[in-house]
Write a protein that holds these residues in place. Structure first.
Motif, PDB file in Angstrom:
ATOM      1  N   PRO A  99       0.705  -1.263   0.014  1.00  0.00           N
ATOM      2  CA  PRO A  99       0.097  -0.034   0.033  1.00  0.00           C
ATOM      3  C   PRO A  99       0.843   1.058  -0.043  1.00  0.00           C
ATOM      4  N   PRO A 100       0.244   2.256  -0.427  1.00  0.00           N
ATOM      5  CA  PRO A 100       1.125   3.470  -0.452  1.00  0.00           C
ATOM      6  C   PRO A 100       1.474   3.927   1.018  1.00  0.00           C
ATOM      7  N   ASP A 101       2.850   4.491   1.383  1.00  0.00           N
ATOM      8  CA  ASP A 101       3.001   4.812   2.729  1.00  0.00           C
ATOM      9  C   ASP A 101       2.262   6.094   3.255  1.00  0.00           C
ATOM     10  N   ASP A 102       1.805   6.924   2.528  1.00  0.00           N
ATOM     11  CA  ASP A 102       1.317   8.228   2.832  1.00  0.00           C
ATOM     12  C   ASP A 102      -0.015   8.390   2.852  1.00  0.00           C
ATOM     13  N   LEU A 103      -0.842   7.427   2.817  1.00  0.00           N
ATOM     14  CA  LEU A 103      -2.326   7.097   3.015  1.00  0.00           C
ATOM     15  C   LEU A 103      -2.548   7.040   4.460  1.00  0.00           C
ATOM     16  N   GLY A 107      -6.983   1.520  10.100  1.00  0.00           N
ATOM     17  CA  GLY A 107      -6.968   0.100   9.569  1.00  0.00           C
ATOM     18  C   GLY A 107      -7.780  -0.424   8.598  1.00  0.00           C
ATOM     19  N   LEU A 108      -9.021   0.060   8.610  1.00  0.00           N
ATOM     20  CA  LEU A 108      -9.839  -0.170   7.570  1.00  0.00           C
ATOM     21  C   LEU A 108      -9.317   0.250   6.214  1.00  0.00           C
ATOM     22  N   GLU A 109      -8.839   1.633   6.084  1.00  0.00           N
ATOM     23  CA  GLU A 109      -8.203   1.927   4.756  1.00  0.00           C
ATOM     24  C   GLU A 109      -7.235   1.065   4.335  1.00  0.00           C
ATOM     25  N   LYS A 110      -6.397   0.598   5.162  1.00  0.00           N
ATOM     26  CA  LYS A 110      -5.340  -0.301   4.847  1.00  0.00           C
ATOM     27  C   LYS A 110      -5.870  -1.314   4.388  1.00  0.00           C
ATOM     28  N   TRP A 111      -6.825  -2.163   4.937  1.00  0.00           N
ATOM     29  CA  TRP A 111      -7.420  -3.294   4.585  1.00  0.00           C
ATOM     30  C   TRP A 111      -8.116  -3.154   3.055  1.00  0.00           C
ATOM     31  N   VAL A 112      -8.779  -1.951   2.804  1.00  0.00           N
ATOM     32  CA  VAL A 112      -9.195  -1.895   1.376  1.00  0.00           C
ATOM     33  C   VAL A 112      -8.095  -1.740   0.291  1.00  0.00           C
TER      34      VAL A 112
END
Length: 366
Positions: A99-103, A107-112
């Motif tokens: 995943p992009p590091d700057d997002l 936790g939900l965002e990383k899962w998406v």
């Protein structure tokens, strides 16, 4: 070449500087000048936490001696040379399922993000297996199919961006310029493959065109819902294209050097007006890449390098609002009303619009 520096310190008042020892993944050694610690001039300025520039890194005071394996040189061009000078502060998400590091660290965002990239990799691998089965020993036909497919995402992106502009939601001129230039580049790759006879069989044309139609509508839907996912999928496709051309060049390089270059390739890469050729290479300054076309080997080398540039641009696009045209003045008044920066009040996609509308409603109620 990736050089990781294990320790670096700068003081506010430094009279002497100890030479840095760096370890490279590709057997590199670094010899640094100790007289001036802030004389490293690089495209990556060292910044303080408040964003101000502290000192820049100059190659004059740091000489690099490296030994690279011949077969790894092309990989360095693709994976290691991307300088995010056009993308202030952030670089887009990468390939290989990371995943992009700057997002957001949510936790939900990383899962998406992980789900999006897993789906993209699964789709890409499935298509690759089909192409490997159908075009095992038919390189030009395979390249024709690849180029017919590879140009689709860019005019799909433009279609959605035009829709947003027509609805009066937001305008992204730089995105449309760059994506059109990418489509223009891929179209010429396709014309080259047609001149080499890649479209000779009816079945190849039928398969490529019908895959392209399906791919167009899939990309439009994906881009409208999640541009980040659409850009990552295109990055996967471009990465596969690069690897395919790179393998072909290594296998048949000597034979290609004895074959003439197609006329369309000579006209495109050495023509008088190379504005659009520079436009899609967002990690380069305009006029810094001018290909030579002496034979068919040079043609495929440049096509391969084009795919690397597309891969870099697609990676950068995964950070919203960071893409700028190489020909755009950073403070051009003709850009959006905000001046130098792309407006951040807009939505990334439909999902983002829904999320923001819900968030705004909750804030209003409070």
């Amino acid at each position: 070449m990736a050089i990781s520096i294990s320790a670096m310190s700068f003081g506010t008042s430094v009279s002497s500087y100890s030479c840095l020892r760096a370890r490279s993944f590709e057997k590199s050694s670094v010899l640094c000048n100790s007289q001036n610690p802030c004389r490293f001039n690089s495209v990556f300025p060292i910044r303080k936490s408040d964003g101000s520039s502290r000192c820049s890194v100059s190659r004059k005071s740091c000489r690099v001696r490296a030994t690279l394996l011949q077969e790894n040189e092309e990989e360095v061009v693709v994976e290691k040379s991307f300088a995010p000078k056009s993308f202030p502060g952030n670089v887009g998400g990468g390939s290989n399922g990371k995943p992009p590091d700057d997002l957001s660290s949510n936790g939900l965002e990383k899962w998406v993000i992980k789900l999006e990239q897993s789906v993209n990799i699964l789709l890409t691998d499935s298509v690759i297996k089909i192409l490997d089965t159908l075009y095992h020993n038919r390189n030009y036909a395979r390249f024709f199919v690849l180029e017919t497919i590879a140009r689709v995402p860019y005019f799909a992106f433009i279609s959605v961006l035009h829709m947003y502009e027509s609805f009066g939601w937001w305008r992204r001129a730089d995105y449309m310029k760059v994506h059109f230039a990418e489509s223009w580049n891929e179209m010429h790759h396709l014309l080259i493959m047609e001149e080499l006879g890649g479209n000779a069989w009816w079945f190849d044309r039928f398969l490529a065109q019908h895959i392209a139609i399906f791919y167009y509508f899939m990309t439009v839907l994906m881009y409208a819902l999640s541009p980040r996912m659409a850009y990552h999928f295109s990055e996967c496709v471009e990465s596969h294209a690069y690897e395919t051309y790179d393998k072909f060049i290594k296998d048949q390089g000597e034979e290609l050097k004895n074959l003439p270059a197609p006329k369309i390739a000579v006209d495109y890469y050495t023509g008088g007006d190379l504005y659009l050729f520079d436009e899609f290479q967002t990690s380069r300054e305009p006029n810094t890449r001018r290909p030579k076309i002496d034979n068919l080997y040079d043609v495929f080398m440049n096509i391969r390098d084009d795919e690397a540039e597309h891969c870099k641009t697609m990676k950068a696009c995964q950070t919203h609002g960071s893409l700028r045209s190489p020909h755009t003045n950073p403070c051009d008044d003709s850009e959006d009303d905000t001046g130098c920066s792309v407006p951040q009040a807009d939505c990334i996609g439909i999902v983002d619009c829904i999320k923001k509308s819900v968030t705004d409603t909750q804030v209003t109620k409070r």
